[in-house]
Design a protein around this motif. Structure first.
Motif, short mmCIF file in Angstrom:
data_model
loop_
_atom_site.label_atom_id
_atom_site.label_comp_id
_atom_site.label_asym_id
_atom_site.label_seq_id
_atom_site.Cartn_x
_atom_site.Cartn_y
_atom_site.Cartn_z
N ALA A 34 84.68 44.90 38.55
CA ALA A 34 85.64 45.99 38.72
C ALA A 34 85.85 46.77 37.43
O ALA A 34 86.09 47.98 37.46
N LEU A 35 85.81 46.09 36.29
CA LEU A 35 86.03 46.77 35.02
C LEU A 35 85.06 47.91 34.81
O LEU A 35 85.42 48.97 34.28
N THR A 36 83.82 47.71 35.24
CA THR A 36 82.80 48.76 35.12
C THR A 36 82.90 49.77 36.23
O THR A 36 82.88 50.98 36.00
N VAL A 37 83.03 49.29 37.46
CA VAL A 37 83.04 50.18 38.62
C VAL A 37 84.24 51.13 38.59
O VAL A 37 84.10 52.35 38.78
N HIS A 51 83.94 57.14 55.61
CA HIS A 51 84.26 57.31 57.04
C HIS A 51 83.40 56.38 57.88
O HIS A 51 83.89 55.73 58.83
N GLU A 52 82.13 56.28 57.53
CA GLU A 52 81.22 55.40 58.28
C GLU A 52 81.64 53.93 58.13
O GLU A 52 81.64 53.17 59.12
N ALA A 53 82.00 53.53 56.93
CA ALA A 53 82.38 52.14 56.69
C ALA A 53 83.68 51.79 57.41
O ALA A 53 83.78 50.72 58.05
N LEU A 54 84.67 52.66 57.33
CA LEU A 54 85.95 52.39 57.99
C LEU A 54 85.81 52.39 59.50
O LEU A 54 86.49 51.61 60.20
N VAL A 98 78.30 49.48 49.83
CA VAL A 98 79.64 49.90 49.39
C VAL A 98 79.65 51.42 49.31
O VAL A 98 78.80 52.02 48.64
N PRO A 99 80.57 52.09 49.98
CA PRO A 99 80.55 53.56 50.06
C PRO A 99 80.91 54.23 48.74
O PRO A 99 81.65 53.69 47.93
N GLU A 100 80.36 55.42 48.57
CA GLU A 100 80.67 56.24 47.40
C GLU A 100 81.22 57.61 47.80
O GLU A 100 82.12 58.12 47.13
N THR A 101 80.69 58.19 48.85
CA THR A 101 81.15 59.51 49.27
C THR A 101 82.19 59.39 50.39
O THR A 101 82.33 58.33 51.02
N ILE A 102 82.88 60.48 50.65
CA ILE A 102 83.86 60.51 51.74
C ILE A 102 83.18 60.23 53.07
O ILE A 102 83.72 59.48 53.91
N LYS A 115 83.85 52.46 43.72
CA LYS A 115 84.17 53.64 42.91
C LYS A 115 85.18 54.51 43.65
O LYS A 115 85.27 54.49 44.88
N PHE A 116 85.91 55.28 42.90
CA PHE A 116 86.76 56.29 43.52
C PHE A 116 85.83 57.31 44.18
O PHE A 116 84.82 57.71 43.59
N PRO A 117 86.12 57.72 45.42
CA PRO A 117 85.18 58.52 46.21
C PRO A 117 84.90 59.92 45.65
O PRO A 117 85.71 60.50 44.92
N VAL A 118 83.75 60.44 46.02
CA VAL A 118 83.35 61.81 45.71
C VAL A 118 82.85 62.46 46.99
O VAL A 118 82.67 61.78 48.01
N LEU A 119 82.65 63.76 46.95
CA LEU A 119 82.11 64.45 48.14
C LEU A 119 80.59 64.37 48.18
O LEU A 119 79.99 64.20 49.24
N ASN A 120 79.96 64.48 47.02
CA ASN A 120 78.51 64.54 46.97
C ASN A 120 77.95 63.32 46.24
O ASN A 120 78.42 62.95 45.16
N LYS A 121 76.94 62.71 46.82
CA LYS A 121 76.32 61.52 46.25
C LYS A 121 75.85 61.80 44.82
O LYS A 121 75.23 62.82 44.53
N GLY A 122 76.20 60.90 43.92
CA GLY A 122 75.78 61.03 42.54
C GLY A 122 76.79 61.69 41.64
O GLY A 122 76.65 61.64 40.41
N ASP A 123 77.82 62.32 42.23
CA ASP A 123 78.86 62.93 41.41
C ASP A 123 79.70 61.84 40.73
O ASP A 123 79.81 60.71 41.24
N THR A 124 80.30 62.17 39.60
CA THR A 124 81.20 61.25 38.91
C THR A 124 82.63 61.51 39.36
O THR A 124 83.07 62.67 39.38
N PRO A 125 83.37 60.48 39.76
CA PRO A 125 84.76 60.69 40.19
C PRO A 125 85.57 61.37 39.10
O PRO A 125 85.40 61.09 37.91
#
Length: 522
Positions: A438-441, A197-200, A189-193, A319-329
């Motif tokens: 979803a409640l947590t994510v 892009h890879e998933a889509l 499941v993707p986290e970064t932009i 999660k709502f996406p971020v630019l850098n892995k590990g960042d918090t949305p």
């Protein structure tokens, strides 16, 4: 349930003080008779007219409407326009014949609640709360932030609001993606932009027509779904220093829009982003692999629909996406405890304010809480080991109704109204593991810090904001779609910024900031 049980200590103290040992005592000023045991139902010859454009079903005959009347003992004449639109609300508010009570989202109307207070449409409740709405007053006193969020700048409270539990605001809307299909191509499941892009792209290679489809401008203005990765959204928000910003004029917005334009050009973003596609059909037919949906009426509905036809179907929260892995949305759907959808207001036309207060207060009492969140004992729920558990009438409706549709007939918790919601409702409503996940994510963000709190504007401020934002939002929506669809080149994005500055967006930011400064001083 024992109907003799007192609904709360506060209610018992207030009501029993005026009661005789074995019979009710009539309040001569209002002609209301209170039961001697300090509980509802009340007795009164007066009828309350209650107007609502946001409650589904005929409240005169629906089980939840009938139960509300029976348990409070208040004779209600419901007024529900056939077309429950904002236009119907505006017509009612401008008429010479106001109802006693309004159940609607006045905070979302031009000018907000303060306008209707200034126009003498609704009354402040402060003088009546302690005496006539002890249950609601108790809830407000237990959470000082609620009073701060509800009160006008001069400390007036005008509405009985729908509240999330004291444990915090519900997070009920967010991103979902087909995790089962990602696994087939070795993706998480993707986290970064970049991961998105890879998933889509993988979904497109599978033959999907609209790998990503959602209400783009609505969600980006409210939640900053993909724009949020760049630190902005298409509406107002707070920066990390607590200052008001409007995302479209921030330099990062150009990069955020350019990314969506790139995805559109590559066929990753729904081609029907303006008018919208049939999202249900697209998701269930594997033509859309990712979207922004409600946990109940979206995620839950899709998982239930595919249980038998495709057991491997796994629409997972992301999660709502971020630019850098590990960042918090920075943004998300989690906000504040209060909602503005269906709040209770008492109008200046109400001749029996006490009766209206008692009626609206019921949802915050112990018994009223159960009624609002679970319905009627023995019908829509039973008590199991001291906990309310929904019956098959709700969870496995014999007429084939979905859980959300069955709830709309019997309870208020799936919509909104004057009451405090309940975690136990959500735990049972969310039947699928993906919904609970979803409640947590979706809640993993700094959204509470970066979301503008409920602000109170003066009538003049509201009028000016309405004038400015009508032009700003219309122009932003139109032009951002054009940039994304390649109808306008991205190197002309500064033209949009200059245009909305000409409309007065910087003045609007100043108005918001002034209101925020007043809010912070409450």
């Amino acid at each position: 349930m024992n109907r003799k049980r007192t609904i709360s200590a506060a209610v018992a103290v207030v009501m029993c003080a005026a009661a005789l040992a074995s019979c009710g005592v009539k309040d001569k000023s209002t002609s209301i008779t209170y039961p001697s045991n300090g509980t509802y139902p009340l007795k009164c010859n007066d009828t309350l007219t209650v107007w609502s454009n946001s409650l589904d079903g005929d409240m005169t005959t629906s089980p939840r409407g009938v139960q509300w009347k029976e348990e409070t003992g208040v004779d209600i004449e419901w007024i529900q326009p056939m077309n429950g639109s904002q236009e119907a609300l505006s017509l009612m508010l401008s008429s010479d014949e106001l109802p006693d009570v309004i159940l609607a989202g006045l905070a979302n109307e031009p000018g907000g609640i303060q306008k209707f207070a200034d126009d003498k449409v609704i009354i402040p409740l402060n003088d009546y709360l302690e005496k006539y709405a002890p249950a609601y007053n108790k809830v407000l006193n237990e959470d000082p932030d609620l009073k701060k969020q509800l009160a006008s700048d001069d400390g007036k409270i005008y509405n009985f609001t729908c509240l999330a539990p004291a444990s915090g605001a519900f997070t009920s809307c967010g991103l979902v993606i087909r995790r089962d299909l990602l696994k087939k191509v070795g993706l998480e499941v993707p986290e970064t932009i970049d991961e998105w892009h890879e998933a889509l792209t993988a979904f497109k290679d599978m033959g999907m027509e609209a790998p990503l489809s959602y209400q783009l401008m609505v969600r980006e203005r409210g939640y900053g779904v993909f724009m949020g990765a760049y630190g902005v959204k298409a509406g107002f928000y707070l920066d990390d220093e607590g200052k008001i910003r409007y995302g479209v004029i921030e330099p990062e917005m150009k990069d955020a829009v350019a990314n969506l334009a790139k995805w559109y050009d590559e066929g990753l973003l729904d081609r029907n982003i303006v008018q919208g596609s049939d999202l249900d059909a697209n998701i269930l037919n594997s033509q859309t692999g990712a979207s922004v949906v409600w946990a109940g009426s979206g995620l839950g509905k899709y998982m239930s629909a595919m249980e038998e036809t495709d057991p491997e179907f796994d629409l997972a929260p992301a999660k709502f996406p971020v630019l850098n892995k590990g960042d918090t949305p920075k943004f998300g759907s989690r906000g504040f405890r209060i909602t503005n959808y269906t709040n209770g207001f008492i109008t200046t036309a109400c001749k029996n304010v006490e009766l209206a207060m008692r009626f609206l207060d019921y949802g915050y009492t112990d018994e009223g809480h159960l009624m609002m969140c679970f319905g009627k004992e023995g019908v829509s729920y039973t008590m199991v080991d001291g906990e309310p558990v929904y019956t098959d009438l709700i969870l496995h409706n014999p007429d084939g109704l979905s859980i959300s549709d069955a709830m709309l007939e019997h309870i208020f918790a799936s919509g909104s109204g004057p009451f405090v919601s309940d975690e136990r409702y959500m735990e049972q409503y969310y039947q699928h593991s993906q919904q609970k996940e979803a409640l947590t994510v979706w809640g993993d963000s700094t959204a509470p810090k970066n979301t503008v709190p409920p602000l109170s504007f003066t009538t003049d401020e509201s009028a000016r904001l309405s004038e400015i934002m009508a032009n700003v939002e219309t122009t932003c929506d139109e032009m951002i779609f054009k940039y994304i669809m390649g109808l306008e080149p991205m190197d002309k994005f500064d033209d949009l910024v200059n245009t909305i500055k000409g409309f007065g967006i910087e003045e609007a930011i100043e108005i918001y900031q002034a209101a925020l400064d007043r809010y912070n001083k409450k």
